[in-house]
Write a protein that holds these residues in place. Structure first.
Motif, PDB file in Angstrom:
ATOM      1  N   ASP A 265      39.776  52.842  36.293  1.00 63.46           N
ATOM      2  CA  ASP A 265      41.074  52.302  35.915  1.00 63.46           C
ATOM      3  C   ASP A 265      41.535  51.281  36.952  1.00 63.46           C
ATOM      4  OD1 ASP A 265      43.499  51.908  34.690  1.00 63.46           O
ATOM      5  OD2 ASP A 265      44.437  53.707  35.512  1.00 63.46           O
ATOM      6  N   PHE A 266      41.329  51.606  38.228  1.00 72.22           N
ATOM      7  CA  PHE A 266      41.741  50.697  39.297  1.00 72.22           C
ATOM      8  C   PHE A 266      40.923  49.404  39.256  1.00 72.22           C
ATOM      9  CE2 PHE A 266      41.155  49.214  43.743  1.00 72.22           C
ATOM     10  CZ  PHE A 266      42.463  48.775  43.967  1.00 72.22           C
ATOM     11  N   ALA A 267      39.619  49.513  39.017  1.00 72.57           N
ATOM     12  CA  ALA A 267      38.760  48.324  38.960  1.00 72.57           C
ATOM     13  C   ALA A 267      39.159  47.416  37.804  1.00 72.57           C
ATOM     14  CB  ALA A 267      37.301  48.739  38.831  1.00 72.57           C
ATOM     15  N   ALA A 268      39.461  48.000  36.647  1.00 73.68           N
ATOM     16  CA  ALA A 268      39.871  47.203  35.495  1.00 73.68           C
ATOM     17  C   ALA A 268      41.197  46.502  35.764  1.00 73.68           C
ATOM     18  CB  ALA A 268      39.982  48.095  34.255  1.00 73.68           C
ATOM     19  N   PHE A 269      42.135  47.225  36.385  1.00 67.34           N
ATOM     20  CA  PHE A 269      43.435  46.643  36.717  1.00 67.34           C
ATOM     21  C   PHE A 269      43.279  45.507  37.726  1.00 67.34           C
ATOM     22  CE2 PHE A 269      47.142  46.605  39.591  1.00 67.34           C
ATOM     23  CZ  PHE A 269      48.131  46.239  38.691  1.00 67.34           C
ATOM     24  N   ALA A 270      42.430  45.709  38.730  1.00 64.77           N
ATOM     25  CA  ALA A 270      42.223  44.690  39.761  1.00 64.77           C
ATOM     26  C   ALA A 270      41.643  43.413  39.164  1.00 64.77           C
ATOM     27  CB  ALA A 270      41.306  45.228  40.850  1.00 64.77           C
ATOM     28  N   SER A 271      40.697  43.564  38.258  1.00 70.83           N
ATOM     29  CA  SER A 271      40.068  42.405  37.645  1.00 70.83           C
ATOM     30  C   SER A 271      41.045  41.636  36.762  1.00 70.83           C
ATOM     31  CB  SER A 271      38.859  42.849  36.819  1.00 70.83           C
ATOM     32  OG  SER A 271      38.245  41.775  36.174  1.00 70.83           O
ATOM     33  N   GLU A 272      41.877  42.370  36.036  1.00 69.74           N
ATOM     34  CA  GLU A 272      42.784  41.733  35.082  1.00 69.74           C
ATOM     35  C   GLU A 272      44.035  41.170  35.741  1.00 69.74           C
ATOM     36  OE1 GLU A 272      45.220  42.842  30.948  1.00 69.74           O
ATOM     37  OE2 GLU A 272      43.855  44.294  31.861  1.00 69.74           O
ATOM     38  N   LYS A 273      44.556  41.874  36.754  1.00 68.18           N
ATOM     39  CA  LYS A 273      45.869  41.526  37.293  1.00 68.18           C
ATOM     40  C   LYS A 273      45.862  41.044  38.749  1.00 68.18           C
ATOM     41  CE  LYS A 273      48.104  42.834  33.557  1.00 68.18           C
ATOM     42  NZ  LYS A 273      48.825  41.854  32.695  1.00 68.18           N
ATOM     43  N   LEU A 274      44.884  41.464  39.538  1.00 71.94           N
ATOM     44  CA  LEU A 274      44.954  41.208  40.980  1.00 71.94           C
ATOM     45  C   LEU A 274      44.015  40.121  41.468  1.00 71.94           C
ATOM     46  CD1 LEU A 274      45.222  44.906  42.235  1.00 71.94           C
ATOM     47  CD2 LEU A 274      47.072  43.304  41.682  1.00 71.94           C
ATOM     48  N   GLY A 275      43.115  39.652  40.620  1.00 73.84           N
ATOM     49  CA  GLY A 275      42.269  38.527  41.009  1.00 73.84           C
ATOM     50  C   GLY A 275      41.026  38.872  41.789  1.00 73.84           C
ATOM     51  N   PHE A 276      40.583  40.135  41.735  1.00 79.16           N
ATOM     52  CA  PHE A 276      39.308  40.463  42.378  1.00 79.16           C
ATOM     53  C   PHE A 276      38.548  41.494  41.551  1.00 79.16           C
ATOM     54  CE2 PHE A 276      42.444  43.222  44.530  1.00 79.16           C
ATOM     55  CZ  PHE A 276      41.865  44.476  44.388  1.00 79.16           C
ATOM     56  N   GLU A 277      37.225  41.465  41.697  1.00 79.85           N
ATOM     57  CA  GLU A 277      36.342  42.386  40.978  1.00 79.85           C
ATOM     58  C   GLU A 277      35.735  43.400  41.942  1.00 79.85           C
ATOM     59  OE1 GLU A 277      33.429  40.784  38.161  1.00 79.85           O
ATOM     60  OE2 GLU A 277      34.338  38.808  38.522  1.00 79.85           O
TER      61      GLU A 277
ATOM     62  N   GLU B 205      37.535  45.742  30.060  1.00 82.30           N
ATOM     63  CA  GLU B 205      36.722  45.004  31.018  1.00 82.30           C
ATOM     64  C   GLU B 205      36.406  43.607  30.505  1.00 82.30           C
ATOM     65  OE1 GLU B 205      35.050  45.874  34.238  1.00 82.30           O
ATOM     66  OE2 GLU B 205      36.993  46.767  34.019  1.00 82.30           O
ATOM     67  N   PRO B 206      36.498  42.590  31.338  1.00 87.88           N
ATOM     68  CA  PRO B 206      36.179  41.221  30.916  1.00 87.88           C
ATOM     69  C   PRO B 206      34.685  41.054  30.736  1.00 87.88           C
ATOM     70  CG  PRO B 206      36.613  41.288  33.263  1.00 87.88           C
ATOM     71  CD  PRO B 206      36.939  42.665  32.729  1.00 87.88           C
ATOM     72  N   GLY B 207      34.284  40.158  29.836  1.00 81.71           N
ATOM     73  CA  GLY B 207      32.871  39.893  29.614  1.00 81.71           C
ATOM     74  C   GLY B 207      32.262  39.138  30.776  1.00 81.71           C
ATOM     75  N   ALA B 208      30.942  39.285  30.939  1.00 79.28           N
ATOM     76  CA  ALA B 208      30.265  38.624  32.059  1.00 79.28           C
ATOM     77  C   ALA B 208      29.559  37.348  31.631  1.00 79.28           C
ATOM     78  CB  ALA B 208      29.262  39.581  32.696  1.00 79.28           C
ATOM     79  N   ASP B 209      29.393  37.179  30.313  1.00 76.40           N
ATOM     80  CA  ASP B 209      28.644  36.016  29.856  1.00 76.40           C
ATOM     81  C   ASP B 209      29.501  34.766  29.916  1.00 76.40           C
ATOM     82  OD1 ASP B 209      26.344  34.896  28.991  1.00 76.40           O
ATOM     83  OD2 ASP B 209      26.154  36.155  27.215  1.00 76.40           O
TER      84      ASP B 209
ATOM     85  N   ILE C   9      33.265  43.639  46.805  1.00 75.89           N
ATOM     86  CA  ILE C   9      34.500  43.049  46.290  1.00 75.89           C
ATOM     87  C   ILE C   9      34.287  41.544  46.152  1.00 75.89           C
ATOM     88  CG2 ILE C   9      36.958  42.669  46.690  1.00 75.89           C
ATOM     89  CD1 ILE C   9      36.878  45.119  48.563  1.00 75.89           C
ATOM     90  N   ILE C  10      34.437  41.031  44.935  1.00 73.58           N
ATOM     91  CA  ILE C  10      34.426  39.588  44.713  1.00 73.58           C
ATOM     92  C   ILE C  10      35.880  39.162  44.588  1.00 73.58           C
ATOM     93  CG2 ILE C  10      33.652  37.698  43.250  1.00 73.58           C
ATOM     94  CD1 ILE C  10      31.321  39.370  42.349  1.00 73.58           C
ATOM     95  N   ASP C  11      36.361  38.553  45.631  1.00 71.21           N
ATOM     96  CA  ASP C  11      37.771  38.165  45.732  1.00 71.21           C
ATOM     97  C   ASP C  11      37.945  36.748  45.186  1.00 71.21           C
ATOM     98  OD1 ASP C  11      40.414  37.755  46.438  1.00 71.21           O
ATOM     99  OD2 ASP C  11      39.982  37.472  48.572  1.00 71.21           O
ATOM    100  N   HIS C  12      38.222  36.648  43.895  1.00 68.54           N
ATOM    101  CA  HIS C  12      38.362  35.325  43.271  1.00 68.54           C
ATOM    102  C   HIS C  12      39.611  34.601  43.776  1.00 68.54           C
ATOM    103  CE1 HIS C  12      35.033  36.139  40.611  1.00 68.54           C
ATOM    104  NE2 HIS C  12      35.621  37.240  40.165  1.00 68.54           N
ATOM    105  N   ALA C  13      40.657  35.350  44.018  1.00 66.95           N
ATOM    106  CA  ALA C  13      41.898  34.731  44.480  1.00 66.95           C
ATOM    107  C   ALA C  13      41.710  34.073  45.845  1.00 66.95           C
ATOM    108  CB  ALA C  13      43.014  35.774  44.542  1.00 66.95           C
ATOM    109  N   GLY C  14      40.960  34.733  46.734  1.00 64.80           N
ATOM    110  CA  GLY C  14      40.724  34.195  48.073  1.00 64.80           C
ATOM    111  C   GLY C  14      39.386  33.518  48.236  1.00 64.80           C
ATOM    112  N   GLN C  15      38.573  33.515  47.153  1.00 65.27           N
ATOM    113  CA  GLN C  15      37.232  32.931  47.155  1.00 65.27           C
ATOM    114  C   GLN C  15      36.383  33.466  48.307  1.00 65.27           C
ATOM    115  OE1 GLN C  15      37.855  28.525  46.698  1.00 65.27           O
ATOM    116  NE2 GLN C  15      36.782  28.889  44.771  1.00 65.27           N
TER     117      GLN C  15
END
Length: 350
Positions: free
Chosen positions: A219-231, A314-318, A247-253
């Motif tokens: 649940d935390f991983a799904a929330f982080a990906s959708e709302k917090l900008g990291f996987e 969960e977001p798609g990876a393709d 952790i893939i931090d998209h917000a901070g690259q």
């Protein structure tokens, strides 16, 4: 079929079965595919037109087929059903079907996979990472298979090499650990873990490129990906529970080893503490209402249902533009119970 005035769903099924009976040597004569949009921006009409053009490219244009639109998930999508046997009893060619399917969809959308690959490489190089494995993970999360050869990292997709990166260039981009950003992420973890379960849930992988039958989420991983900008990407050996995560931090690259922010054991322990507190509160309320009862066998939740809900979130990876091919894992597995409660028709008639 044209002679029937009041056609029922079963009539379509019977007609396709009759067509399939024309060639008994084909063990699995049904053809089924799903074309999914990113979100709800693509209309039913647009998806249906694309689906018809795609079926034509795949050799099913002259065969009877059904296209069913669904708008009751996060992503608009259409199901395509036909028969692998044509009207003359011949098998419709299926060689390299996955590769041809993606190539046809890309062509219809005007997508050049090599151009997309170059952009994905540039995007990955813009991140801060400290190991080759972390850089590879960035590309793997975009759907590429990788191979090292002659000083290059080769990127595969759709059955061919789409791009290469010089390994020396990758090594030259290694960056030191960013302690400040890691501390920021840890504070985010501490803030949201109390309200989003970190308990790991296995989810079947439908992506044909994957060699693992399941991946893990929470649940935390799904929330982080959708709302917090990291996987959160969990790592596990086949048939075993995860031993760590990235952790893939998209917000901070940036890319971090999970333990640099919060060890997996500590993260999971936060969930155990949370569940215990909530169950104790439930026990207390029950005690007050009906007296002391044995709640030792109390089940705090249905793992199968929660797994389905998280899989849908969960977001798609393709990455094939705004539309992609997906395996049929969403409708009946995830929405079956929902449709039953709402009195809606089920579409899984196979």
């Amino acid at each position: 079929m044209d002679a029937l005035s009041d056609i029922r769903p079963q009539d379509y099924i019977n007609y396709l079965k009759l067509l399939a009976a024309g060639n008994s040597r084909i063990a699995k004569p049904q053809f089924h595919a799903v074309i999914s949009a990113d979100g709800k921006s693509t209309s039913a009409q647009e998806l249906s037109v694309l689906a018809e053009r795609w079926l034509e490219k795949m050799g099913y244009g002259k065969n009877p087929y059904l296209i069913v639109f669904h708008g009751d998930t996060n992503n608009h999508h259409v199901h395509l059903v036909s028969c692998r046997v044509d009207r003359e009893g011949k098998k419709i060619p299926s060689g390299f079907e996955r590769i041809r399917a993606v190539a046809a969809l890309n062509a219809l959308q005007g997508i050049d996979p090599e151009v997309v690959c170059k952009k994905d490489i540039s995007s990955a190089l813009a991140y801060q990472f400290s190991t080759l494995a972390q850089f590879k993970l960035l590309l793997e999360s975009s759907g590429y298979d990788l191979r090292e050869a002659e000083g290059k990292l080769e990127l595969f997709r759709y059955g061919r090499v789409l791009g290469k990166v010089d390994l020396n260039l990758i090594h030259s981009r290694f960056m030191a650990f960013d302690k400040k950003r890691a501390n920021q992420l840890r504070q985010i973890f501490l803030k949201y873990l109390p309200v989003h379960f970190p308990r790991l849930i296995p989810v079947p992988v439908s992506d044909y490129r994957s060699v693992a039958p399941i991946r893990y989420t929470s649940d935390f991983a799904a929330f982080a990906s959708e709302k917090l900008g990291f996987e959160l990407v969990f790592h596990s050996a086949k048939g075993k529970l995860p031993y760590g995560y990235t952790i893939i931090d998209h917000a901070g690259q940036r890319v971090f080893k999970g333990a640099e922010v919060m060890p997996l054991k500590e993260m999971l322990a936060a969930g155990v503490s949370q569940e215990s507190t909530e169950l104790n509160l439930v026990d207390h309320i029950i005690d007050q209402l009906i007296g002391k009862q044995d709640t030792g066998n109390f089940d705090p939740g249905n793992d199968d249902e929660r797994s389905g809900e998280l899989a849908a979130a969960e977001p798609g990876a393709d990455d094939m533009g705004s539309l992609e091919l997906r395996d049929d894992i969403d409708d009946e597995a995830i929405l079956g119970r929902y449709r039953a409660r709402k009195g809606m028709a089920r579409t899984n008639t196979r």
